[in-house]
Design a protein around this motif. Structure first.
Motif, PDB file in Angstrom:
ATOM      1  N   SER A  21       0.818  -1.037   0.014  1.00 38.99           N
ATOM      2  CA  SER A  21      -0.189  -0.279   0.048  1.00 38.99           C
ATOM      3  C   SER A  21       0.836   1.216   0.215  1.00 38.99           C
ATOM      4  CB  SER A  21      -0.754   0.053   1.158  1.00 38.99           C
ATOM      5  OG  SER A  21      -0.125  -0.120   2.332  1.00 38.99           O
ATOM      6  N   MET A  22       2.023   0.974   0.365  1.00 43.69           N
ATOM      7  CA  MET A  22       3.208   2.558   0.521  1.00 43.69           C
ATOM      8  C   MET A  22       3.717   2.401  -0.882  1.00 43.69           C
ATOM      9  SD  MET A  22       4.451   2.012   4.423  1.00 43.69           S
ATOM     10  CE  MET A  22       5.031   0.506   4.197  1.00 43.69           C
ATOM     11  N   GLY A  23       3.597   1.501  -2.002  1.00 45.22           N
ATOM     12  CA  GLY A  23       4.311   1.639  -3.191  1.00 45.22           C
ATOM     13  C   GLY A  23       4.221   2.892  -3.913  1.00 45.22           C
ATOM     14  N   PRO A  24       3.009   3.239  -4.005  1.00 44.17           N
ATOM     15  CA  PRO A  24       2.809   4.541  -4.910  1.00 44.17           C
ATOM     16  C   PRO A  24       3.726   5.853  -4.376  1.00 44.17           C
ATOM     17  CG  PRO A  24       0.711   3.514  -4.614  1.00 44.17           C
ATOM     18  CD  PRO A  24       1.583   2.765  -3.970  1.00 44.17           C
ATOM     19  N   GLU A  25       3.546   5.983  -3.138  1.00 41.30           N
ATOM     20  CA  GLU A  25       4.134   6.975  -2.361  1.00 41.30           C
ATOM     21  C   GLU A  25       5.866   6.797  -2.590  1.00 41.30           C
ATOM     22  OE1 GLU A  25       4.071  10.569  -1.358  1.00 41.30           O
ATOM     23  OE2 GLU A  25       2.712   9.635  -2.067  1.00 41.30           O
ATOM     24  N   ALA A  26       6.307   5.692  -2.370  1.00 37.12           N
ATOM     25  CA  ALA A  26       7.754   5.290  -2.509  1.00 37.12           C
ATOM     26  C   ALA A  26       8.397   5.759  -4.008  1.00 37.12           C
ATOM     27  CB  ALA A  26       8.095   3.832  -2.105  1.00 37.12           C
ATOM     28  N   LEU A  27       7.506   5.536  -4.954  1.00 37.15           N
ATOM     29  CA  LEU A  27       7.772   5.819  -6.345  1.00 37.15           C
ATOM     30  C   LEU A  27       7.631   7.270  -6.426  1.00 37.15           C
ATOM     31  CD1 LEU A  27       5.823   2.874  -8.000  1.00 37.15           C
ATOM     32  CD2 LEU A  27       8.304   3.067  -8.067  1.00 37.15           C
ATOM     33  N   LEU A  32       9.464   9.677  -9.541  1.00 32.27           N
ATOM     34  CA  LEU A  32       9.317   9.057 -10.956  1.00 32.27           C
ATOM     35  C   LEU A  32       8.886   9.923 -12.236  1.00 32.27           C
ATOM     36  CD1 LEU A  32       8.825   6.477 -12.690  1.00 32.27           C
ATOM     37  CD2 LEU A  32       6.348   6.347 -11.446  1.00 32.27           C
ATOM     38  N   GLN A  33       7.931  10.810 -11.701  1.00 29.68           N
ATOM     39  CA  GLN A  33       7.360  11.726 -12.454  1.00 29.68           C
ATOM     40  C   GLN A  33       8.444  12.750 -13.112  1.00 29.68           C
ATOM     41  OE1 GLN A  33       4.267  14.462 -10.848  1.00 29.68           O
ATOM     42  NE2 GLN A  33       3.813  15.470 -12.782  1.00 29.68           N
ATOM     43  N   GLN A  34       9.327  13.313 -12.228  1.00 36.74           N
ATOM     44  CA  GLN A  34      10.537  14.124 -12.644  1.00 36.74           C
ATOM     45  C   GLN A  34      11.410  13.403 -13.596  1.00 36.74           C
ATOM     46  OE1 GLN A  34       9.273  13.765  -9.896  1.00 36.74           O
ATOM     47  NE2 GLN A  34       9.205  15.694  -8.466  1.00 36.74           N
ATOM     48  N   ALA A  35      11.464  11.835 -13.492  1.00 38.94           N
ATOM     49  CA  ALA A  35      12.486  11.328 -14.109  1.00 38.94           C
ATOM     50  C   ALA A  35      11.702  11.243 -15.455  1.00 38.94           C
ATOM     51  CB  ALA A  35      12.770   9.677 -13.537  1.00 38.94           C
ATOM     52  N   LEU A  36      10.471  11.053 -15.773  1.00 37.18           N
ATOM     53  CA  LEU A  36      10.080  10.498 -17.112  1.00 37.18           C
ATOM     54  C   LEU A  36      10.058  12.057 -17.820  1.00 37.18           C
ATOM     55  CD1 LEU A  36       7.390   7.901 -15.934  1.00 37.18           C
ATOM     56  CD2 LEU A  36       8.935   7.575 -17.425  1.00 37.18           C
ATOM     57  N   GLN A  37       9.675  12.924 -17.106  1.00 35.64           N
ATOM     58  CA  GLN A  37       9.585  14.239 -17.801  1.00 35.64           C
ATOM     59  C   GLN A  37      10.963  14.693 -18.357  1.00 35.64           C
ATOM     60  OE1 GLN A  37       7.945  16.427 -14.412  1.00 35.64           O
ATOM     61  NE2 GLN A  37       5.817  16.467 -15.184  1.00 35.64           N
ATOM     62  N   GLN A  38      11.953  14.238 -17.803  1.00 35.53           N
ATOM     63  CA  GLN A  38      13.108  14.465 -18.243  1.00 35.53           C
ATOM     64  C   GLN A  38      13.504  13.838 -19.879  1.00 35.53           C
ATOM     65  OE1 GLN A  38      16.178  12.974 -15.625  1.00 35.53           O
ATOM     66  NE2 GLN A  38      15.939  14.685 -14.183  1.00 35.53           N
ATOM     67  N   ARG A 280      16.435   1.693   2.279  1.00 32.87           N
ATOM     68  CA  ARG A 280      16.313   3.313   1.891  1.00 32.87           C
ATOM     69  C   ARG A 280      15.950   3.352   0.716  1.00 32.87           C
ATOM     70  NH1 ARG A 280      22.527   3.616   4.179  1.00 32.87           N
ATOM     71  NH2 ARG A 280      21.927   3.812   6.400  1.00 32.87           N
ATOM     72  N   ASN A 281      15.005   2.811   0.427  1.00 34.22           N
ATOM     73  CA  ASN A 281      14.178   3.181  -0.948  1.00 34.22           C
ATOM     74  C   ASN A 281      14.866   2.905  -2.198  1.00 34.22           C
ATOM     75  OD1 ASN A 281      11.207   3.810  -1.424  1.00 34.22           O
ATOM     76  ND2 ASN A 281      12.036   6.010  -2.270  1.00 34.22           N
ATOM     77  N   GLN A 282      15.873   1.806  -2.105  1.00 32.19           N
ATOM     78  CA  GLN A 282      16.667   1.514  -3.027  1.00 32.19           C
ATOM     79  C   GLN A 282      16.014   0.852  -4.406  1.00 32.19           C
ATOM     80  OE1 GLN A 282      19.449  -1.024  -1.198  1.00 32.19           O
ATOM     81  NE2 GLN A 282      18.772  -2.703  -2.735  1.00 32.19           N
ATOM     82  N   THR A 283      14.988  -0.048  -4.046  1.00 30.42           N
ATOM     83  CA  THR A 283      14.142  -0.823  -5.006  1.00 30.42           C
ATOM     84  C   THR A 283      13.114   0.122  -5.808  1.00 30.42           C
ATOM     85  OG1 THR A 283      14.419  -2.646  -3.510  1.00 30.42           O
ATOM     86  CG2 THR A 283      12.731  -2.682  -5.160  1.00 30.42           C
ATOM     87  N   ALA A 284      12.600   1.190  -4.896  1.00 34.06           N
ATOM     88  CA  ALA A 284      11.790   2.156  -5.749  1.00 34.06           C
ATOM     89  C   ALA A 284      12.744   2.868  -6.662  1.00 34.06           C
ATOM     90  CB  ALA A 284      10.969   3.186  -4.708  1.00 34.06           C
ATOM     91  N   GLU A 285      14.096   3.343  -6.431  1.00 29.59           N
ATOM     92  CA  GLU A 285      14.684   4.127  -7.294  1.00 29.59           C
ATOM     93  C   GLU A 285      15.257   3.316  -8.503  1.00 29.59           C
ATOM     94  OE1 GLU A 285      18.049   5.570  -4.569  1.00 29.59           O
ATOM     95  OE2 GLU A 285      16.767   6.895  -3.605  1.00 29.59           O
ATOM     96  N   LEU A 286      15.361   1.907  -8.141  1.00 29.02           N
ATOM     97  CA  LEU A 286      15.799   1.013  -9.450  1.00 29.02           C
ATOM     98  C   LEU A 286      14.533   1.020 -10.291  1.00 29.02           C
ATOM     99  CD1 LEU A 286      17.645  -1.381 -10.421  1.00 29.02           C
ATOM    100  CD2 LEU A 286      16.340  -2.984  -8.939  1.00 29.02           C
ATOM    101  N   VAL A 287      13.443   0.951  -9.793  1.00 24.46           N
ATOM    102  CA  VAL A 287      12.256   0.944 -10.416  1.00 24.46           C
ATOM    103  C   VAL A 287      12.055   2.084 -11.255  1.00 24.46           C
ATOM    104  CG1 VAL A 287       9.797   0.454 -10.568  1.00 24.46           C
ATOM    105  CG2 VAL A 287      10.962  -0.835  -9.125  1.00 24.46           C
ATOM    106  N   VAL A 288      12.277   3.090 -10.908  1.00 30.83           N
ATOM    107  CA  VAL A 288      12.148   4.391 -11.564  1.00 30.83           C
ATOM    108  C   VAL A 288      13.096   4.494 -12.918  1.00 30.83           C
ATOM    109  CG1 VAL A 288      12.591   6.936 -11.592  1.00 30.83           C
ATOM    110  CG2 VAL A 288      11.431   5.890  -9.796  1.00 30.83           C
ATOM    111  N   SER A 293      13.608   3.236 -18.874  1.00 32.24           N
ATOM    112  CA  SER A 293      13.950   2.709 -20.053  1.00 32.24           C
ATOM    113  C   SER A 293      13.099   2.159 -20.906  1.00 32.24           C
ATOM    114  CB  SER A 293      15.073   1.264 -19.597  1.00 32.24           C
ATOM    115  OG  SER A 293      16.010   1.732 -18.883  1.00 32.24           O
ATOM    116  N   LEU A 294      11.901   1.547 -20.298  1.00 30.56           N
ATOM    117  CA  LEU A 294      10.593   1.381 -20.739  1.00 30.56           C
ATOM    118  C   LEU A 294      10.051   2.426 -21.663  1.00 30.56           C
ATOM    119  CD1 LEU A 294       8.032  -0.398 -18.288  1.00 30.56           C
ATOM    120  CD2 LEU A 294       8.968  -1.315 -20.598  1.00 30.56           C
TER     121      LEU A 294
END
Length: 302
Positions: A21-27, A32-38, A280-288, A293-294
């Motif tokens: 349930s905390m997944g969206p906030e971690a992303l 995530l939004q800023q990374a994709l906007q780049q 330390r949110n490393q998985t969320a950062e990896l997912v971003v 890449s997608l």
């Protein structure tokens, strides 16, 4: 310019372990939004959907939290379908993988309306093809594939208005390495195309992805349902149901880049990120990084 819409579904209602349930906030914290906007994408954050709280009850007739899972999936279905109708690309931020029922049912409905061919890539350690009689736990995040194929209770299978929402040939599963005994039989009977870890070990990720992506054309709507436990837990510990022996970071990058190369990605689920299990949110950062890449991030101009 591609218009993306992030849709948060902060619930772990279909999982055994709390925390997805905390997944969206971690992303969001991982930008995530800023990374994709780049990458020149127009990204709107639609905020979080709401639904019933997790009652943490045991299974009834082989299902845990059926009523609540249905409510969340209806909400997801409505949001994803509306996003597609507005010409935007929905990115569902989970939440547990039971929510793929509403998400993919919405995509399938949209494809029927548009006369498009649907291909779903299911990136996961688990086949998620249990039923209420084969499940060892009753957790519905182990049942979305069967539900989408019309096996299960009406209120789950009929989200999206057509039963089944999909035919087995519309789904290709990649990275599978944990299948329950009776579930193995279901996969065989359904004739699902499964590229398990043995297949990836024998043929490599490049050949596997060429096979999984074969037949895509200009008429194809490609949906990716990405369960973070697809990755090896050594690189992505932030998941509730980790299974050793998954694709490496590089293999997963290749998988994502080859999907991007098709130019057909039209909807995405990012599921089962569990910050309670993360470091330390490393998985969320990896997912971003992987989601970038997608959407076409590459080392060089290709």
């Amino acid at each position: 310019m591609k218009q993306l819409r992030l849709i948060g579904a902060p619930t772990d209602i279909g999982a055994g372990r709390r925390g997805a349930s905390m997944g969206p906030e971690a992303l969001r914290v991982a930008n995530l939004q800023q990374a994709l906007q780049q990458h020149g994408l127009n990204v709107t954050d639609g905020g979080d959907l709401s639904g019933p709280a997790n009652p943490q009850q045991g299974p009834v007739d082989g299902f845990r939290h059926l009523e609540q899972v249905v409510a969340w999936n209806r909400s997801v279905h409505e949001a994803v379908h509306a996003t597609l109708q507005q010409g935007q690309l929905p990115v569902l931020l989970g939440g547990d993988h039971a929510l793929a029922i509403g998400s993919i049912a919405a995509v399938a409905q949209y494809c029927r309306e548009q006369g498009k061919k649907l291909l779903v890539l299911w990136l996961d350690a688990h086949a998620d093809a249990n039923t209420n009689t084969s499940t060892p736990t009753g957790n519905i995040h182990g049942m979305p594939v069967t539900s989408l194929l019309g096996i299960g209770p009406d209120q789950l299978t009929s989200i999206g208005g057509k039963v089944p929402a999909l035919q087995p040939d519309a789904i290709r599963q990649i990275g599978i390495r944990s299948v329950d005994r009776e579930e193995k039989q279901h996969l065989h009977e359904l004739g699902l195309r499964v590229y398990d870890m043995r297949h990836i070990d024998e043929h490599g990720m490049r050949v596997t992805m060429e096979q999984a992506l074969s037949g895509i054309d200009a008429d194809t709507h490609l949906h990716v349902s990405f369960d973070i436990d697809f990755l090896d837990p050594a690189v992505a510990p932030g998941v509730g149901t980790a299974v050793p022996g998954g694709p490496t970071y590089r293999e997963t990058q290749l998988c994502m880049e080859m999907i991007a190369d098709t130019g057909r990605l039209a909807s995405l689920d990012v599921m089962e990120l569990n910050p309670a299990c993360d470091v330390r949110n490393q998985t969320a950062e990896l997912v971003v990084e992987l989601v970038e890449s997608l959407f076409g991030k590459s080392t060089l101009i290709r």
